[in-house]
Design a protein around this motif. Structure first.
Motif, PDB file in Angstrom:
ATOM      1  N   ILE A 146     -16.954  -6.197  16.962  1.00  0.00           N
ATOM      2  CA  ILE A 146     -17.952  -7.212  16.596  1.00  0.00           C
ATOM      3  C   ILE A 146     -19.065  -7.258  17.636  1.00  0.00           C
ATOM      4  O   ILE A 146     -20.256  -7.319  17.296  1.00  0.00           O
ATOM      5  CB  ILE A 146     -17.279  -8.598  16.464  1.00  0.00           C
ATOM      6  N   ALA A 147     -18.696  -7.220  18.916  1.00  0.00           N
ATOM      7  CA  ALA A 147     -19.704  -7.289  19.980  1.00  0.00           C
ATOM      8  C   ALA A 147     -20.604  -6.063  19.992  1.00  0.00           C
ATOM      9  O   ALA A 147     -21.803  -6.160  20.269  1.00  0.00           O
ATOM     10  CB  ALA A 147     -19.006  -7.463  21.324  1.00  0.00           C
ATOM     11  N   TRP A 148     -20.062  -4.883  19.686  1.00  0.00           N
ATOM     12  CA  TRP A 148     -20.831  -3.642  19.787  1.00  0.00           C
ATOM     13  C   TRP A 148     -21.565  -3.275  18.504  1.00  0.00           C
ATOM     14  O   TRP A 148     -22.694  -2.794  18.541  1.00  0.00           O
ATOM     15  CB  TRP A 148     -19.899  -2.482  20.170  1.00  0.00           C
ATOM     16  N   ALA A 149     -20.894  -3.480  17.338  1.00  0.00           N
ATOM     17  CA  ALA A 149     -21.484  -2.976  16.083  1.00  0.00           C
ATOM     18  C   ALA A 149     -21.628  -4.039  15.006  1.00  0.00           C
ATOM     19  O   ALA A 149     -22.165  -3.742  13.938  1.00  0.00           O
ATOM     20  CB  ALA A 149     -20.639  -1.815  15.549  1.00  0.00           C
ATOM     21  N   VAL A 166     -20.070  -7.596  12.611  1.00  0.00           N
ATOM     22  CA  VAL A 166     -18.925  -7.957  11.774  1.00  0.00           C
ATOM     23  C   VAL A 166     -18.731  -6.958  10.634  1.00  0.00           C
ATOM     24  O   VAL A 166     -17.605  -6.622  10.261  1.00  0.00           O
ATOM     25  CB  VAL A 166     -19.108  -9.388  11.231  1.00  0.00           C
ATOM     26  N   GLY A 167     -19.834  -6.450  10.069  1.00  0.00           N
ATOM     27  CA  GLY A 167     -19.723  -5.497   8.968  1.00  0.00           C
ATOM     28  C   GLY A 167     -18.948  -4.256   9.344  1.00  0.00           C
ATOM     29  O   GLY A 167     -18.155  -3.726   8.547  1.00  0.00           O
ATOM     30  N   ALA A 168     -19.137  -3.779  10.575  1.00  0.00           N
ATOM     31  CA  ALA A 168     -18.404  -2.597  11.030  1.00  0.00           C
ATOM     32  C   ALA A 168     -16.902  -2.896  11.119  1.00  0.00           C
ATOM     33  O   ALA A 168     -16.068  -2.025  10.852  1.00  0.00           O
ATOM     34  CB  ALA A 168     -18.939  -2.156  12.387  1.00  0.00           C
ATOM     35  N   ALA A 169     -16.550  -4.133  11.489  1.00  0.00           N
ATOM     36  CA  ALA A 169     -15.131  -4.507  11.553  1.00  0.00           C
ATOM     37  C   ALA A 169     -14.505  -4.473  10.167  1.00  0.00           C
ATOM     38  O   ALA A 169     -13.372  -4.003   9.989  1.00  0.00           O
ATOM     39  CB  ALA A 169     -14.992  -5.895  12.177  1.00  0.00           C
ATOM     40  N   PHE A 170     -15.228  -4.951   9.152  1.00  0.00           N
ATOM     41  CA  PHE A 170     -14.717  -4.900   7.780  1.00  0.00           C
ATOM     42  C   PHE A 170     -14.557  -3.452   7.306  1.00  0.00           C
ATOM     43  O   PHE A 170     -13.592  -3.109   6.622  1.00  0.00           O
ATOM     44  CB  PHE A 170     -15.651  -5.655   6.842  1.00  0.00           C
TER      45      PHE A 170
END
Length: 529
Positions: free
Chosen positions: A166-169, A171-175
């Motif tokens: 989340i910090a780097w990329a 919330v969408g990347a986490a999903f």
């Protein structure tokens, strides 16, 4: 060098492959949960909305666990699990697209979290019922414990990884990462060549299967104890899941990395506790271990609510993780060992429906209370309720009762059906009434009534829709036991559902019968409603 005993189930190839794939899938799950909780603090930071994210992921289990368990018992579990994983993959991709497009509203996030939870709800009973068929009985308890260790290992890694992603990329990347992790499990399931058990009986239908599962749980005291203890523990412990994002953001003033790390502390505590659980179980019974764990968890929750410093919060989450895995794995094992193979997924589904319903309700209530009195006081109130609840429910034993050995006895057996009625029996869903007639001397009346109370539970667990016991008013030594079964097919399944303990219960009642042979048995088919 000899491997630790806790890792012994990994020597079985299918279990090992599914366990490793579940590590990937569960890591994605905790990345998803971390991202959803953190995203809601940006979309709508009210405590009730943040807690609803957690509640919406758990509510589907409450709503769908019983039908999911029935489907897992009557369908090919491999196909069923693949379909559930593909559904979750699709929902995760949709969450990713909407988040990258800045088109996700607070209620949209809750709705899609609910949809993802529906896929998990369909999977949980099937996974619980799958473990006993891929490891031998001597490794079953170890496999259940190892599943808990793996789940909590991902609880330690997943949230921390989620916070970093989340910090780097964003919330969408986490999903997106969650969707890719689920696909790893799909690939392993596609390669699993499961051998399905074959039966000459027709496949159970959905509604009768659900009713049979419900009757089994209602007639099994060991399931009652597991459910009551689980509901009490998870209802109040859920405040941590509902309020932790607000503790991190508002009380500690920290960011998503700290949120993930605190969840990782909880997972680390759970993993360490899982490795030492066999030794702890040797020191006390299951009920004592759950009570101690509940009190330990209550203390951790109070610490989390009262001490607004990151170091105290980290310590509280480690202790909470120890309490969580000790109580959750012990309760899960008690429920799973109380259910035989034919009904295991349904029974576990009802158990999971109960405790996930408690988690969803507790998360929502903690959010409502925090909105009125503040997060620290709400957490402290739930901690006090958790400690009080642990004391109040300690009288429900989780360990199975022990019975004295019973001499062998010839059980009542009805005559085979007449040839002219076989078409009637196999041609529809006509209800049957089964009857057993006993002759009991007056001096054995009290012992017989006590024995028949246990027989009643055996009949209901086997599928009886109703059960009655009658005494002849003119001849007190004559007794009639009767129960009804929904169909001839259910009656045929009834005999296969008897466990050794059930047969011992029937033998105790039979030995009280006075006569040259066993009690007389008969079956009657309903010809007019």
């Amino acid at each position: 060098m000899r491997a630790p005993a806790a890792l012994a189930p990994l020597r079985h190839p299918v279990f090992r492959a599914l366990w490793l794939a579940n590590l990937a899938s569960n890591t994605g799950l905790f990345i998803q949960n971390t991202a959803a909780g953190w995203l809601m603090t940006s979309l709508d930071g009210r405590p009730i909305m943040v807690s609803l994210v957690q509640a919406s992921s758990m509510l589907p289990v409450f709503l769908l666990a019983l039908p999911a368990g029935a489907l897992a018992d009557i369908m090919d579990r491999r196909h069923f699990l693949i379909a559930a994983q593909l559904w979750m993959t699709a929902v995760s991709f949709l969450l990713c697209l909407l988040t990258f497009g800045d088109a996700l509203s607070p209620w949209g996030l809750i709705a899609l979290t609910f949809a993802l939870g529906a896929g998990l709800a369909m999977s949980f009973p099937a996974w619980a019922a799958t473990t006993p068929e891929i490891v031998p009985r001597e490794d079953l308890v170890g496999a259940i414990a190892l599943n808990g260790i793996g789940f909590n290992l991902t609880r330690a890694v997943g949230p921390a990884m989620g916070g970093m992603v989340i910090a780097w990329a964003g919330v969408g990347a986490a999903f997106l990462l969650n969707a890719l992790c689920i696909l790893v499990l799909v690939a392993v399931l596609l390669g699993w060549r499961r051998e399905s058990a074959r039966s000459r009986l027709p496949r159970e239908r959905m509604m009768p299967a659900m009713r049979a599962g419900t009757r089994y749980v209602l007639a099994t005291p060991a399931m009652h104890a597991a459910i009551i203890r689980a509901v009490t523990f998870f209802l109040f412990s859920s405040a941590v899941w509902g309020l932790l994002p607000l503790v991190v953001r508002e009380e500690l003033g920290l960011g998503p990395e700290a949120f993930g790390i605190l969840l990782g502390c909880m997972g680390a505590g759970a993993v360490c506790a899982g490795l030492f659980l066999p030794r702890a179980r040797a020191l006390t019974d299951r009920g004592g271990l759950v009570m101690f764990s509940s009190l330990l968890g209550a203390g951790a929750m109070a610490l989390l609510g009262l001490v607004p410093h990151w170091s105290a919060a980290a310590l509280a989450m480690v202790v909470y993780g120890v309490a969580w895995i000790a109580a959750a794995s012990t309760l899960q094992a008690a429920a799973q060992m109380a259910a035989p193979a034919w009904v295991r997924a349904r029974a576990i589904g009802i158990y999971q429906m109960s405790f996930f319903g408690a988690l969803a309700l507790g998360s929502a209530l903690s959010g409502v209370l925090a909105g009125r009195v503040g997060v620290p006081l709400a957490m402290t109130v739930f901690a006090g309720c958790a400690a009080l609840g642990a004391v109040l429910v300690r009288r429900w034993p989780l360990d199975p009762p022990t019975f004295a050995p019973v001499p062998e006895a010839a059980l009542a057996r009805p005559e085979p059906p007449a040839p002219e009625l076989r078409g009637l029996l196999h041609g529809g869903e006509r209800r049957l009434m089964e009857v057993v007639r006993y002759r009991i001397p007056p001096g054995r009346r009290s012992a017989f009534l006590a024995a028949m109370e246990q027989v009643r539970l055996v009949r209901l667990r086997g599928g009886a829709a109703s059960w009655r016991l009658y005494e002849d008013v003119a001849h007190p030594e004559r007794w009639v036991e009767l129960w009804t079964i929904e169909s001839w097919a259910e009656h045929l399944r009834e005999a296969s559902r008897l466990t050794e303990e059930d047969r011992a219960v029937l033998a105790r009642a039979t030995l009280l019968h006075e006569g040259d042979g066993p009690p007389e048995a008969a079956r009657y088919v309903n010809v007019r409603s």
